[in-house]
Design an enzyme around this catalytic site. Structure first.
Site, PDB file in Angstrom:
ATOM      1  N   ASP A 116     -10.233   5.270  -2.654  1.00  0.00           N
ATOM      2  CA  ASP A 116      -9.051   5.682  -3.394  1.00  0.00           C
ATOM      3  C   ASP A 116      -9.499   6.304  -4.712  1.00  0.00           C
ATOM      4  O   ASP A 116     -10.687   6.441  -4.981  1.00  0.00           O
ATOM      5  CB  ASP A 116      -8.113   4.495  -3.649  1.00  0.00           C
ATOM      6  CG  ASP A 116      -8.582   3.682  -4.832  1.00  0.00           C
ATOM      7  OD1 ASP A 116      -9.806   3.503  -4.954  1.00  0.00           O
ATOM      8  OD2 ASP A 116      -7.749   3.253  -5.643  1.00  0.00           O
ATOM      9  N   TYR A 156      -6.910   6.491   3.534  1.00  0.00           N
ATOM     10  CA  TYR A 156      -7.029   5.409   2.554  1.00  0.00           C
ATOM     11  C   TYR A 156      -6.240   4.174   2.972  1.00  0.00           C
ATOM     12  O   TYR A 156      -6.754   3.062   2.984  1.00  0.00           O
ATOM     13  CB  TYR A 156      -6.567   5.848   1.149  1.00  0.00           C
ATOM     14  CG  TYR A 156      -6.252   4.633   0.325  1.00  0.00           C
ATOM     15  CD1 TYR A 156      -7.284   3.851  -0.191  1.00  0.00           C
ATOM     16  CD2 TYR A 156      -4.939   4.185   0.168  1.00  0.00           C
ATOM     17  CE1 TYR A 156      -7.019   2.668  -0.873  1.00  0.00           C
ATOM     18  CE2 TYR A 156      -4.663   3.021  -0.509  1.00  0.00           C
ATOM     19  CZ  TYR A 156      -5.696   2.265  -1.028  1.00  0.00           C
ATOM     20  OH  TYR A 156      -5.436   1.095  -1.662  1.00  0.00           O
ATOM     21  N   GLU A 193       0.815  -1.211   0.000  1.00  0.00           N
ATOM     22  CA  GLU A 193       0.000   0.000   0.000  1.00  0.00           C
ATOM     23  C   GLU A 193       0.849   1.262   0.000  1.00  0.00           C
ATOM     24  O   GLU A 193       0.525   2.228  -0.686  1.00  0.00           O
ATOM     25  CB  GLU A 193      -0.965   0.000   1.190  1.00  0.00           C
ATOM     26  CG  GLU A 193      -2.083  -1.037   1.086  1.00  0.00           C
ATOM     27  CD  GLU A 193      -2.935  -0.857  -0.165  1.00  0.00           C
ATOM     28  OE1 GLU A 193      -2.946   0.246  -0.750  1.00  0.00           O
ATOM     29  OE2 GLU A 193      -3.583  -1.838  -0.570  1.00  0.00           O
TER      30      GLU A 193
END
Length: 290
Positions: A138, A120, A37
């Site tokens: 996102d 996020y 991520e």
DNA sequence: CAATCGTGGCA
DNA sequence: TTGCCAAGATT
């Protein structure tokens, strides 16, 4: 239209078309998900894949990374861009060891306290790595919702309250289903409902997409600012970092001077890199990765 | 809220 | 060739 009308087509589509990505495999650790991520923030999947694999092989756990100097993280970051993310990921590893017993926390509230982890990323890790129920907003999800629900081509610059409420209303009640829904909508945005040249012919919800039903009207909002590049501090910083990364040891100021002019900008950017912790001034006229 | 922060592939 | 764009966070 009832929210549930989107669920089955999108989930079925995801089941059939999802990409096989390392951080999505059943054996992927939460640490693998967290690393992915951070790397994927503003960076395409194709470029992340080899670096993610190298990182996980070298640092299989947060403790492995936390034991290294930050400069090693910066060097291993390679050319992914935004190298402060490497520092933040290292900082996250240190915090995970110091405050969470070496295990990536599963709670959103703990995740968002880690360096480099915003709304996020916290929601994504809680959802993808731990199966928690969170709104994962996102750029892909926002675009899919803008088109299917709002009937506009592109989402606004920043997340609006209405947008978050829409996403919340669409979230399935069951946590496991919600987690799959989150990754499925993201994947739809990444592969079909793309920013340019969307593949509406392959879209499982094309027949109920407000934007397509309206004839795919062109974007009609305030002008979107495109980022300048040539001659900017960002380009200068990138050049200087490349010199430091590609050298095995400390480098003399002359090597940095050769990488950029004008001098005033180079001096300012180098000071900024040191200030940011991306470079170290180890001796007079000598610089290195931290 | 808007600016800042890298990099490279592609239409 | 060049502008656009890629799983944002921080200040």
């Amino acid at each position: 239209m009832p929210a549930s009308e989107l669920h089955t087509p999108v989930l079925d589509w995801y089941d059939a078309h999802q990409r096989d990505l390392p951080w999505r495999r059943p054996e992927a650790s939460p640490w693998s998900v967290l690393v992915s991520e951070l790397m994927l923030q503003q960076t395409p999947v194709a470029r992340v894949l080899p670096v993610h694999q190298a990182w996980l092989e070298r640092w299989p756990t947060p403790a492995d990374l936390a034991a290294e100097p930050t400069g090693e993280a910066v060097r291993a970051w390679g050319r992914l861009g935004y190298p402060r993310r490497a520092l933040r990921l290292h900082g996250a590893a240190v915090a995970i060891v110091a405050e969470h017993g070496g295990e990536v926390p599963s709670e959103y509230a703990d995740l968002i306290g880690l360096p480099g982890v915003g709304d996020y990323t916290a929601a994504a890790v809680a959802s993808f790595a731990f199966g928690r129920r969170h709104v994962v907003l996102d750029t892909n999800v926002r675009r899919v919702l803008a088109r299917t629900r709002q009937g506009v081509e592109l989402a606004s610059t920043s997340v609006t309250r209405a947008e978050r409420e829409t996403a919340t209303g669409l979230l399935p009640d069951d946590p496991a289903t919600a987690a799959t829904w989150a990754v499925a909508v993201m994947e739809l945005g990444a592969l079909v409902c793309t920013a340019s040249s969307p593949r509406c012919g392959e879209c499982p919800v094309a027949d109920l997409c407000a934007w397509r039903l309206a004839g795919r009207p062109a974007y009609d909002g305030p002008p979107r600012r495109t980022q300048a590049w040539a001659g900017t501090d960002r380009q200068c910083r990138g050049r200087l970092m490349a010199v430091l990364r590609e050298s095995e040891g400390p480098v003399h100021r002359s090597a940095l001077e050769a990488a950029w002019s004008p001098e005033s900008q180079r001096v300012r950017c180098l000071a900024g890199l040191v200030e940011d912790g991306l470079a170290a001034h180890v001796a007079p006229d000598v610089y290195a990765l931290p």
